[in-house]
Design a protein around this motif. Structure first.
Motif, PDB file in Angstrom:
ATOM      1  N   TRP A 125       8.523   7.676  -2.144  1.00  0.00           N
ATOM      2  CA  TRP A 125       7.213   7.060  -2.394  1.00  0.00           C
ATOM      3  C   TRP A 125       7.404   5.744  -3.145  1.00  0.00           C
ATOM      4  CZ3 TRP A 125       3.206   9.813  -0.349  1.00  0.00           C
ATOM      5  CH2 TRP A 125       3.402  11.181  -0.144  1.00  0.00           C
ATOM      6  N   THR A 185       4.761   2.514  -4.102  1.00  0.00           N
ATOM      7  CA  THR A 185       3.391   2.008  -4.006  1.00  0.00           C
ATOM      8  C   THR A 185       3.323   0.517  -4.288  1.00  0.00           C
ATOM      9  OG1 THR A 185       2.407   4.133  -4.587  1.00  0.00           O
ATOM     10  CG2 THR A 185       1.098   2.184  -5.083  1.00  0.00           C
ATOM     11  N   THR A 232       1.438   2.380   0.223  1.00  0.00           N
ATOM     12  CA  THR A 232       2.575   3.211  -0.149  1.00  0.00           C
ATOM     13  C   THR A 232       3.513   3.387   1.033  1.00  0.00           C
ATOM     14  OG1 THR A 232       1.323   4.379  -1.854  1.00  0.00           O
ATOM     15  CG2 THR A 232       3.250   5.502  -0.963  1.00  0.00           C
ATOM     16  N   SER A 265       7.932   4.517   2.117  1.00  0.00           N
ATOM     17  CA  SER A 265       9.215   5.039   1.643  1.00  0.00           C
ATOM     18  C   SER A 265      10.251   3.939   1.817  1.00  0.00           C
ATOM     19  CB  SER A 265       9.614   6.301   2.416  1.00  0.00           C
ATOM     20  OG  SER A 265       9.792   6.002   3.791  1.00  0.00           O
ATOM     21  N   GLN A 303      -0.854  13.524  -8.291  1.00  0.00           N
ATOM     22  CA  GLN A 303      -0.194  12.284  -8.721  1.00  0.00           C
ATOM     23  C   GLN A 303       0.691  12.564  -9.938  1.00  0.00           C
ATOM     24  OE1 GLN A 303      -1.606   9.962 -11.569  1.00  0.00           O
ATOM     25  NE2 GLN A 303       0.286   8.807 -11.343  1.00  0.00           N
TER      26      GLN A 303
END
Length: 350
Positions: A146, A148, A196, A198, A332
């Motif tokens: 992840w 962002t 977001t 990867s 989160q």
């Protein structure tokens, strides 16, 4: 006597009222625009906790929490992008390195926005990102699941684990480069707008001068573990935004009044615990308070959907957006300890 709010709180409210809230439904569908990030940069909020000597405000924790509540309640996607920035600032503020002199001023003053790529450290002893010594610098290999703010951030703070079980954090530009490739933006049930992705790391090389922190993994983890046991200000911000939708309604207003009183009590207790001088103490109490905050956020956003009726099924509905953002906040920064406590509280509920 009325006490004037802290200048940063006043700026956050102005930013929320004039920029973030009016476009939040469109942002939810189309993505956080550069113009919103530019407005955040100009606001001074990126330096809320940074040292004054480097252009920050060194504001009390209570001010940082209140500004976070305001931003999250106005547009959770924009809040989530900018909240990544504060950890790199805090790490640099403690680093006695030339890197601090080069980066802390631009980060504290809003010239640069930083993202973070370190949550994968919490998977240890599994090592999603391995760091090895190479050519007088450091080589990063693996996957950041992840990240962002891709396309919005200027730099990122990237972390991995070395062969000697150290956590190593280093800065690099937030762009594709040799050894670093981003996935397409993820389609998420909530906060797709946060851009977001990867990251695939295959031999990304960074010099020693890019390193901001290098410490035994267990030392880093001991400081990291207690952080997520505290309730997030964003939870209170989203809950307050949902309750504001009920104000003025003769029936729903009574519900809002009752929930707001409970929310205020939980917030006061949560922030008192967050200010406790020993972070690793009273963990069970912190987790219980965190799950109560989740419960109230869920109740507040559910009430907003119920009061709005069928029209809340439209993707342009503010109540629906807040309900989806609330779902996101449930996971989160989730750790195994937080997950276990939350599930336990749900199982024990009447």
């Amino acid at each position: 006597m009325t006490i004037a709010p802290h200048p940063l709180v006043a700026r956050a409210r102005r930013l929320a009222t004039e920029v973030l809230a009016p476009r939040a439904e469109r942002v939810d569908q189309e993505g956080v625009p550069v113009s919103s990030i530019d407005a955040v940069k100009r606001s001074g909020l990126l330096g809320v906790s940074a040292p004054v000597a480097y252009g920050g405000s060194a504001a009390p924790a209570a001010v940082a929490r209140e500004t976070a509540e305001i931003l999250a309640g106005a547009c959770c996607s924009t809040w989530f992008v900018q909240t990544q920035h504060h950890t790199p600032v805090q790490i640099l503020a403690r680093a006695e390195l030339p890197l601090r002199e080069r980066l802390l001023g631009p980060l504290a003053g809003g010239e640069l926005l930083s993202g973070v790529a370190y949550a994968q450290l919490r998977a240890y002893p599994r090592v999603p990102v391995r760091v090895t010594r190479e050519r007088g610098g450091w080589r990063f290999d693996g996957t950041v699941p992840w990240y962002t703010g891709w396309g919005l951030n200027d730099v990122m703070l990237l972390a991995g684990v070395t062969d000697s079980d150290e956590a190593l954090f280093a800065f690099t530009e937030a762009r594709e480069q040799p050894g670093l490739r981003a996935s397409p933006p993820m389609r998420l049930a909530a906060l797709t707008a946060s851009r977001t992705v990867s990251l695939e790391l295959a031999g990304l090389w960074l010099p020693d001068e890019a390193v901001a922190l290098r410490t035994p993994y267990e030392t880093w983890a001991a400081g990291d573990r207690p952080k997520n046991t505290n309730a997030s200000p964003a939870v209170f911000g989203v809950a307050e935004a949902a309750l504001a939708l009920l104000d003025g309604d003769s029936v729903a207003g009574e519900t809002a009044h009752a929930l707001r009183a409970r929310l205020d009590r939980v917030r006061s207790r949560a922030y008192a615990l967050a200010d406790h001088p020993v972070p690793h103490e009273r963990i069970e109490e912190r987790l219980a308070c965190k799950t109560q905050a989740y419960d109230l956020m869920r109740a507040a956003t559910t009430a907003a959907v119920v009061a709005g009726g069928g029209r809340t099924m439209d993707l342009g509905s503010r109540a629906q957006r807040l309900a989806r953002e609330a779902m996101f906040l449930l996971v989160q920064g989730q750790t195994a300890e937080v997950r276990q406590a939350h599930l336990g509280s749900l199982a024990a509920a009447d």
